[in-house]
Design an enzyme around this catalytic site. Structure first.
Site, short mmCIF file in Angstrom:
data_model
loop_
_atom_site.label_atom_id
_atom_site.label_comp_id
_atom_site.label_asym_id
_atom_site.label_seq_id
_atom_site.Cartn_x
_atom_site.Cartn_y
_atom_site.Cartn_z
N LYS A 1 -6.37 -98.28 -10.40
CA LYS A 1 -6.25 -96.82 -10.24
C LYS A 1 -4.85 -96.45 -10.73
O LYS A 1 -3.85 -96.83 -10.11
CB LYS A 1 -6.42 -96.44 -8.77
CG LYS A 1 -6.28 -94.96 -8.54
CD LYS A 1 -6.34 -94.59 -7.08
CE LYS A 1 -6.04 -93.11 -6.93
NZ LYS A 1 -5.72 -92.71 -5.56
N GLY B 1 -3.18 -85.85 0.89
CA GLY B 1 -2.84 -85.73 2.30
C GLY B 1 -2.76 -84.31 2.82
O GLY B 1 -2.42 -84.11 3.99
N ALA C 1 -8.48 -87.17 -3.36
CA ALA C 1 -7.34 -86.52 -2.68
C ALA C 1 -7.63 -85.12 -2.17
O ALA C 1 -8.27 -84.31 -2.83
CB ALA C 1 -6.10 -86.48 -3.56
N GLY C 2 -7.13 -84.90 -0.98
CA GLY C 2 -7.13 -83.57 -0.38
C GLY C 2 -8.31 -83.26 0.52
O GLY C 2 -8.30 -82.25 1.22
N ASN D 1 -8.77 -90.92 2.04
CA ASN D 1 -7.87 -91.74 2.84
C ASN D 1 -7.41 -91.00 4.10
O ASN D 1 -7.81 -91.29 5.22
CB ASN D 1 -6.68 -92.19 1.99
CG ASN D 1 -5.84 -93.27 2.64
OD1 ASN D 1 -5.11 -93.97 1.97
ND2 ASN D 1 -5.92 -93.46 3.95
N SER D 2 -6.57 -89.98 3.92
CA SER D 2 -5.92 -89.33 5.06
C SER D 2 -6.92 -88.81 6.10
O SER D 2 -6.71 -88.99 7.31
CB SER D 2 -5.06 -88.16 4.59
OG SER D 2 -4.11 -88.61 3.67
C1 LIG Z 1 -4.93 -93.81 -1.08
C2 LIG Z 1 -4.91 -93.00 -2.27
O1 LIG Z 1 -5.26 -93.43 -3.31
C3 LIG Z 1 -4.42 -91.63 -2.14
O2 LIG Z 1 -3.39 -91.50 -3.02
C4 LIG Z 1 -5.55 -90.73 -2.45
O3 LIG Z 1 -5.24 -89.86 -3.42
C5 LIG Z 1 -6.19 -90.15 -1.23
O4 LIG Z 1 -5.83 -88.86 -0.91
P1 LIG Z 1 -6.09 -88.31 0.58
O5 LIG Z 1 -5.18 -89.10 1.46
O6 LIG Z 1 -5.72 -86.86 0.53
O7 LIG Z 1 -7.53 -88.55 0.92
#
Ligand SMILES: CC(=O)[C@@H](O)[C@H](O)COP(=O)(O)O
Length: 259
Positions: A98, A159, A185-186, A207-208
């Site tokens: 990635k 995040g 993300a987001g 992730n977050s």
């Molecule tokens: C873990 C990872 O690769 C992060 O950089 C990803 O972009 C996830 O984003 P969130 O934490 O907003 O879900």
């Protein structure tokens, strides 16, 4: 249900997990299992060559069938990302990378120029390149032409939990793309993951929202359900929107007589 194809690899799960921000390793492993995920991303800087029995890599290898997608987070330009990718392939053995280059910690927006350059080089070296990008259809097409295995446009800032703020741009990317489009993300809640799948994304990366939940494993399970529901709805054929009301009562009866 059909499978996710990335390069030569196929996955049943459409939910990709990030491994950062979890309170502890056990919580991360429980969430990965509950998510049913088969692909996780790990920052190269978190691999520890010296303490294999304690490190993240060792913990993740306890989950059967899990593929690692190392990421280059921490790299601030193409040269650093390429170097990180080489080290990560040596350590993990994974063909996936990635490409994540966000030089400004204030907003973590991906650098499109450095990302393109690193992705082009790594794709030519045989990596399965999954670049994290701004939701830009022109850049996405250029990355596809450069040999990337997928593109991963951001829904909103990493995040931030602002969800699919870039939805209209992601739709344009999907329309033009012949490689999987994965929202990265987001995302804050499972309904947003469902919406991304309904929209035509091939997978989502979260992730977050999972790691920061009160109960990460339960949240991972909810995201798992939501991603499946979104794909199922898309495959079932979502009705088109209408500019005006359309009565649900038929104008003709089942016997063909007007009502
Ligand atoms: C873990 C990872 O690769 C992060 O950089 C990803 O972009 C996830 O984003 P969130 O934490 O907003 O879900």
């Amino acid at each position: 249900m059909n499978e996710l194809q990335i390069g030569t690899h196929t996955f049943s799960s459409r939910l990709i997990l990030g491994t950062g921000k979890f309170g502890n390793v056990q919580s991360m492993l429980d969430a990965i299992r509950a998510a049913g995920t088969e692909l996780v991303t790990v920052a190269l800087r978190r691999f520890n060559r010296e303490q294999v029995e304690h490190d993240l890599f060792a913990a993740l290898s306890t989950i059967e069938g899990l593929t690692l997608m190392p990421n280059t987070s921490g790299a601030s330009n193409a040269q650093e990302a390429v170097r990180a990718a080489h080290i990560s392939r040596e350590l993990s053995g994974s063909p996936f990378i990635k490409v994540e280059i966000h030089p400004n910690p204030q907003h973590l927006m991906p650098d499109p120029i450095e990302t393109y350059e690193a992705s082009r080089i790594l794709a030519s070296e045989g990596f399965l390149v999954m670049p994290y990008i701004p939701a830009d259809p022109v850049l996405a097409k250029r990355l596809e032409d450069a040999g990337c295995a997928s593109v991963m446009p951001l829904g909103s800032a990493i995040g931030s939990g602002h969800g699919l703020a870039t939805a209209e741009m992601i739709k344009l990317i999907i329309r033009e793309s012949s490689i999987p489009v994965i929202v990265d993300a987001g995302l804050r809640s499972p309904s947003e993951a469902c919406a991304a799948m309904e929209m035509g994304c091939e997978a989502v990366l979260v992730n977050s929202a999972i790691a920061a939940a009160e109960n990460p494993a339960e949240m991972a399970s909810a995201f798992n359900d939501a991603v499946k529901a979104g794909l199922k709805a898309r495959d079932a054929g979502i009705m088109p929107k209408s500019g005006s009301a359309v009565a649900t009562s038929p104008l003709t009866s089942f016997l063909g007589k007007t009502s």
